[in-house]
Design a protein around this motif. Sequence first.
Motif, PDB file in Angstrom:
ATOM      1  N   ALA A 227      27.970  52.228  22.946  1.00  0.00           N
ATOM      2  CA  ALA A 227      26.671  51.707  22.513  1.00  0.00           C
ATOM      3  C   ALA A 227      26.224  50.549  23.386  1.00  0.00           C
ATOM      4  O   ALA A 227      25.039  50.440  23.746  1.00  0.00           O
ATOM      5  CB  ALA A 227      26.753  51.274  21.048  1.00  0.00           C
ATOM      6  N   MET A 228      27.131  49.654  23.758  1.00  0.00           N
ATOM      7  CA  MET A 228      26.769  48.490  24.569  1.00  0.00           C
ATOM      8  C   MET A 228      26.231  48.923  25.931  1.00  0.00           C
ATOM      9  O   MET A 228      25.189  48.431  26.391  1.00  0.00           O
ATOM     10  CB  MET A 228      27.989  47.587  24.743  1.00  0.00           C
TER      11      MET A 228
ATOM     12  N   GLY B 145      22.372  48.682  27.419  1.00  0.00           N
ATOM     13  CA  GLY B 145      22.070  48.063  28.713  1.00  0.00           C
ATOM     14  C   GLY B 145      21.220  48.966  29.584  1.00  0.00           C
ATOM     15  O   GLY B 145      20.268  48.510  30.242  1.00  0.00           O
ATOM     16  N   PHE B 146      21.548  50.264  29.581  1.00  0.00           N
ATOM     17  CA  PHE B 146      20.736  51.223  30.336  1.00  0.00           C
ATOM     18  C   PHE B 146      19.332  51.328  29.749  1.00  0.00           C
ATOM     19  O   PHE B 146      18.329  51.318  30.480  1.00  0.00           O
ATOM     20  CB  PHE B 146      21.432  52.588  30.296  1.00  0.00           C
ATOM     21  N   ALA B 147      19.247  51.381  28.419  1.00  0.00           N
ATOM     22  CA  ALA B 147      17.946  51.528  27.776  1.00  0.00           C
ATOM     23  C   ALA B 147      17.064  50.307  28.009  1.00  0.00           C
ATOM     24  O   ALA B 147      15.843  50.452  28.196  1.00  0.00           O
ATOM     25  CB  ALA B 147      18.138  51.758  26.270  1.00  0.00           C
ATOM     26  N   GLU B 148      17.648  49.117  28.020  1.00  0.00           N
ATOM     27  CA  GLU B 148      16.851  47.911  28.271  1.00  0.00           C
ATOM     28  C   GLU B 148      16.249  47.938  29.660  1.00  0.00           C
ATOM     29  O   GLU B 148      15.091  47.539  29.857  1.00  0.00           O
ATOM     30  CB  GLU B 148      17.726  46.675  28.084  1.00  0.00           C
TER      31      GLU B 148
ATOM     32  N   ALA C 225      25.259  54.564  15.538  1.00  0.00           N
ATOM     33  CA  ALA C 225      25.050  53.564  14.489  1.00  0.00           C
ATOM     34  C   ALA C 225      24.801  52.188  15.094  1.00  0.00           C
ATOM     35  O   ALA C 225      23.879  51.466  14.692  1.00  0.00           O
ATOM     36  CB  ALA C 225      26.257  53.529  13.554  1.00  0.00           C
ATOM     37  N   PHE C 226      25.585  51.807  16.072  1.00  0.00           N
ATOM     38  CA  PHE C 226      25.409  50.482  16.672  1.00  0.00           C
ATOM     39  C   PHE C 226      24.159  50.408  17.538  1.00  0.00           C
ATOM     40  O   PHE C 226      23.560  49.340  17.683  1.00  0.00           O
ATOM     41  CB  PHE C 226      26.652  50.104  17.481  1.00  0.00           C
ATOM     42  N   ILE C 227      23.766  51.525  18.113  1.00  0.00           N
ATOM     43  CA  ILE C 227      22.496  51.524  18.871  1.00  0.00           C
ATOM     44  C   ILE C 227      21.322  51.306  17.923  1.00  0.00           C
ATOM     45  O   ILE C 227      20.402  50.539  18.217  1.00  0.00           O
ATOM     46  CB  ILE C 227      22.347  52.851  19.640  1.00  0.00           C
ATOM     47  N   LEU C 228      21.366  51.962  16.782  1.00  0.00           N
ATOM     48  CA  LEU C 228      20.269  51.828  15.819  1.00  0.00           C
ATOM     49  C   LEU C 228      20.286  50.452  15.155  1.00  0.00           C
ATOM     50  O   LEU C 228      19.235  49.889  14.849  1.00  0.00           O
ATOM     51  CB  LEU C 228      20.367  52.928  14.767  1.00  0.00           C
TER      52      LEU C 228
ATOM     53  N   LEU D 123      24.231  44.078  18.956  1.00  0.00           N
ATOM     54  CA  LEU D 123      25.417  44.132  19.796  1.00  0.00           C
ATOM     55  C   LEU D 123      25.853  42.751  20.276  1.00  0.00           C
ATOM     56  O   LEU D 123      27.017  42.564  20.636  1.00  0.00           O
ATOM     57  CB  LEU D 123      25.166  45.034  21.003  1.00  0.00           C
ATOM     58  N   ASN D 124      24.932  41.786  20.321  1.00  0.00           N
ATOM     59  CA  ASN D 124      25.299  40.457  20.807  1.00  0.00           C
ATOM     60  C   ASN D 124      26.371  39.818  19.936  1.00  0.00           C
ATOM     61  O   ASN D 124      27.192  39.048  20.407  1.00  0.00           O
ATOM     62  CB  ASN D 124      24.063  39.555  20.852  1.00  0.00           C
ATOM     63  N   THR D 125      26.351  40.130  18.638  1.00  0.00           N
ATOM     64  CA  THR D 125      27.324  39.536  17.733  1.00  0.00           C
ATOM     65  C   THR D 125      28.699  40.172  17.905  1.00  0.00           C
ATOM     66  O   THR D 125      29.729  39.485  17.904  1.00  0.00           O
ATOM     67  CB  THR D 125      26.875  39.714  16.272  1.00  0.00           C
TER      68      THR D 125
END
Length: 1143
Positions: free
Chosen positions: A273-274, A278-281, A601-604, A608-610
């Motif tokens: 997910a991380m 990063g790719f999506a941003e 789940a984590f993408i939605l 992720l920063n936490t």
Amino acid sequence: MSHNSSSSAFLEAVPSNAARFQVSVINENHESSAGADDGTDPPHYEETSFGDERQNRLRISFRPGNQECYDNFLQNGDTAKTDASFHAHDSHTNTYYLQTFGHNTVDAVPKIEYYRNSGSISGPKVNRPSLLDIHEQFAKNVAVAPGSADRVPNGEGMPGDEQTEDKEDDQSGAVKFGWVKGVLVRCMLNIWGVMLFIRLSWIVGEAGIGLGVIIIALAVTVTGITGLSTSAIATNGYVRGGGAYYLISRSLGPEFGGSIGLIFAFANAVAVAMYVVGFAETVVDLLKESDSMMVDPVNDIRIIGAITVVILLGISVAGMEWEAKAQVLLLIILLIAIANFFIGTVIPSNNEKKARGFFNYQASIFAENFGPSFTKGEGFFSVFAIFFPAATGILAGANISGDLEDPQDAIPRGTMLAIFITTVAYIAVAICVGACVVRDATGSMNDTIIPRMNCSGSAACGLGYDFSRCRHEPCQYGLMNNFQISWWRRGETWISQHLESTSSTGLSLGKASDATLGCLKSSAKRGIVMSMVSGFGPLITAGIFSATLSSALASLVSAPKVFQALCKDNIYKALRFFAKGYGKNNEPLRGYLLTFVIAMAFILIAELNTIAPIISNFFLASYALINFSCFHASYAKSPGWRPAYGIYNMWVSLFGAILCCAVMFVINWWAAVITYVIEFFLYVYVTYKKPDVNWGSSTQALSYVSALDNALELTTVEDHVKNFRPQCIVLTGGPMTRPALLDITHAFTKNSGLCICCEVFVGPRKLCVKEMNSSMEKKQAWLIKNKIKAFYAAVAADCFRDGVRSLLQASGLGRMKPNTLVIGYKKNWRKSPLTEIENYVGIIHDAFDFEIGVVIVRISQGFDISQVLQVQEELEKLEQDRLAVEATIKDNESEEGSGRIRGLFKKAGRLNITKPAPKKDSSINTIQSMHVGEFNRKLVEASNQFKKKQGKGTIDVWWLFDDGGLTLLIPYILTIRKKWKDCKLRIYVGGKINRIEEEKISMASLLSKFRIKFAEIHIIGDINVKPNKESWKVFEEMIEPYRLHESCKDLTTAEKLKRETPWKITDAVLEAAKEKSYRQVRLNELLQEHSRAANLVVLSLPVARKGSISDLLYMAWLEILTKNLPPVLLVRGNHKNVLTFYS
């Protein structure tokens, strides 16, 4: 030694399963060489070597000369003489030299098949001949076919085994990777992450070139040491699938492996997910620039991330081959992007790039950027914490260990080379970017230096640009402004300072401040230094895409592989569902779906920063345990620790483990604490569950070393009475056959003394040894299963007494040697053969001879429950047969006609269901429906009486004779045990009738000095009074069958009877021991009077003088002394102090 230089011919015979080794053919009569004529050359020695098993050929070498030997052996490519034609002792003819070593012998030559595990995927396991097979006489009924001596006895199996194995391997068609595609490519892609493009230049700006290189070197030190440890562990035996989990669990055991395996798999799943976010941003930033937003930035990231994960899942599920091709393609793109950066550093800079701080290679810029320039809130360790995740990813290749052709070669070579290449690239990029780009730049081409302008003295000033205003307000360009977190913080600080300065004037910036920060944020993302320096900017964006997608793809593959290996080991039984694999590569499709769900789940959630620091610490925890595994395995000094990769050091590995733990706290202390708490919880859980696995971990090896060291250290310490503890040999036979005897002994040895359950196998040596060896592990396992802290030992002997004598002399180790013999009372002595009675009393004499204390335990029902166990075993067999018949009936219900009936009766016949039961089994058949406890309830209850908690009651100690204190120490130990703590000690001692009070005070004083708590003290003054007539009559009737009555016969007849029946009790012996006999009978009367209601009676054991007291008379004493009483312990120490009141 000189060697014959003449040419030799090497010919290959037709493949033969019977001959699998290289054979040297030597002709003793060869006549061609000069050396043969003059006789001066030393003799030629020809070595016999083993050929290649895969080729399965017989390779023959011969010397020039007389070729008759060769011609006799080969005719037109076929062997002329078979193996069967060789004589085992033919050492004179030429054919003697054609015999293969190991031929015509049961003894086996070394082969890899003997060392494989059962079910090995690399080939079948073959059992070598046992020591019994080659040591015992050869069975006459074994027919040895020609050539079979090389196949069956040597454990090679039947002909064609290898062909079958190869065929199965060909049919499987599993995709396996070499060290380049399987390890090197994956590790390089994971280490060269997105950090290379968006953080490295900022790190150089903050720490400078010098400290920046040190930061890289420190991070690589951690990963390099971990790589060396990984390589050492990976080359210490065959590596299966599971990566880091497999390496740690097989080294440190399931407790550490199970805890780290779960969090490592979870960390990889969240890492997907991380990387995808990063790719999506990056994609969303491009959409912003082209004004092509779909919804809003947050939801666009979710949409793009979800689509990306679905595509990556499709690639992974398609198979490892497709995933590997995708990784190679992404590496090519990444290498092009890196090369594009280096090319851009030498392309002359234009005015726009100069305004943004890029001036090509300049010595002044290098000198200015060499030292650190930390901004507010940053320091060496904070910058290191930001960079360190860039150096991770070294386990990407090891995580797919099950898909590598040769993990032992691929993991060390690929991992260490990847670390070296990526380190060189990181340092090169850091130096190049530090020598080309200034720390701060405005981006305005108007900020050039005009004549007579006061220059700040910076490197940019010397190159014609004035960026001095960057000291007072945030700038968008330069090394310091590449990492968005940095410029965001600086921009926020700058605006807050302006807010404070303007608040006194009553001005309100309001939305303007937010707008300014927004502009800064969007513009900074476009000001990536790597894109500016590179020859073609879009390639850097492609490199970012490649880095993020490759890392996401590697994590998406690693998580299910590690998780599947964990589930296969069944450490967490609830997760067994995910152990199943599919297809030729045993792909963990269920694991892929679980990883997909977690990542989605984590993408939605988009938080992720936490969780990012926790995930980083999860990876570091696995690195720490890998290093500790290498150290631990080396420190344990196990002969099984023989890594082929020798470039490691145990202390360096320990330093690496400590370094990893330190870095965890440097990155984020609270995340490190959470990691340790989770790992500790999982460790405790796995330890509590105790998975039934045995991997030969270094923890086991170190336990052995520690025990050995402690035992050796204990031998240097002299025995002291304060440290005395009962260390018992218990003659239980099989420990499960006399559980009550073991339980009472275990009650006073548990956690304090040695307890060895001993069994003597009497009979023909061959049968006894075979039975003994086959049951050793089973009986020790029974002790472990029932949580009895005792050892099991057995000996084979010609008679019971000889076996016990051997145990008394040889049992134990160093200071941990038995000092007390515990035996059950021989309840059936009056019906037993005389030899058994002699042996029983004899072992008591032997124990006293060896200065070993004796404890005889008597309970009303006896100890032996082997009959109950036999019935239980029969009932279990009957139940199994019943279930088998039911299964047979169910299977045959689908069949038609008579075939179904025939199948039923055929299977029933194999189970002996249709045959009438023999008469001798009728007693068993009558109790088929009865429970074992109902069959002999009293015996079963008696066998379990010491397992139960003893209620409030007493332990009566009849300390009649001073044996050093063992008679008092054993009951005291019992009262401090949980099951006996409610029982009080009552002490009974002999004394004079006219001194009862004085004796009581004296005994109370002694016990208080011994610090032994007691409830009552009783002084018995009438022990020496004659017993009543009824009691004495019972004793006389007991010994009557064994009396000689020689005084009623003439002298000749009496002497003859003594010679014929020396075991009988003579009148002279009975008269000499009459007072002692009175005492035993009288003591039983007193015991009946005072201790009939006690929970346990501990009584001084009478000693029979050797050669003076008949064995039968001694048994009669024990019988009358303990008759009709609660459980009795007859105790006699070795008359050495075991109690002291000195400190």
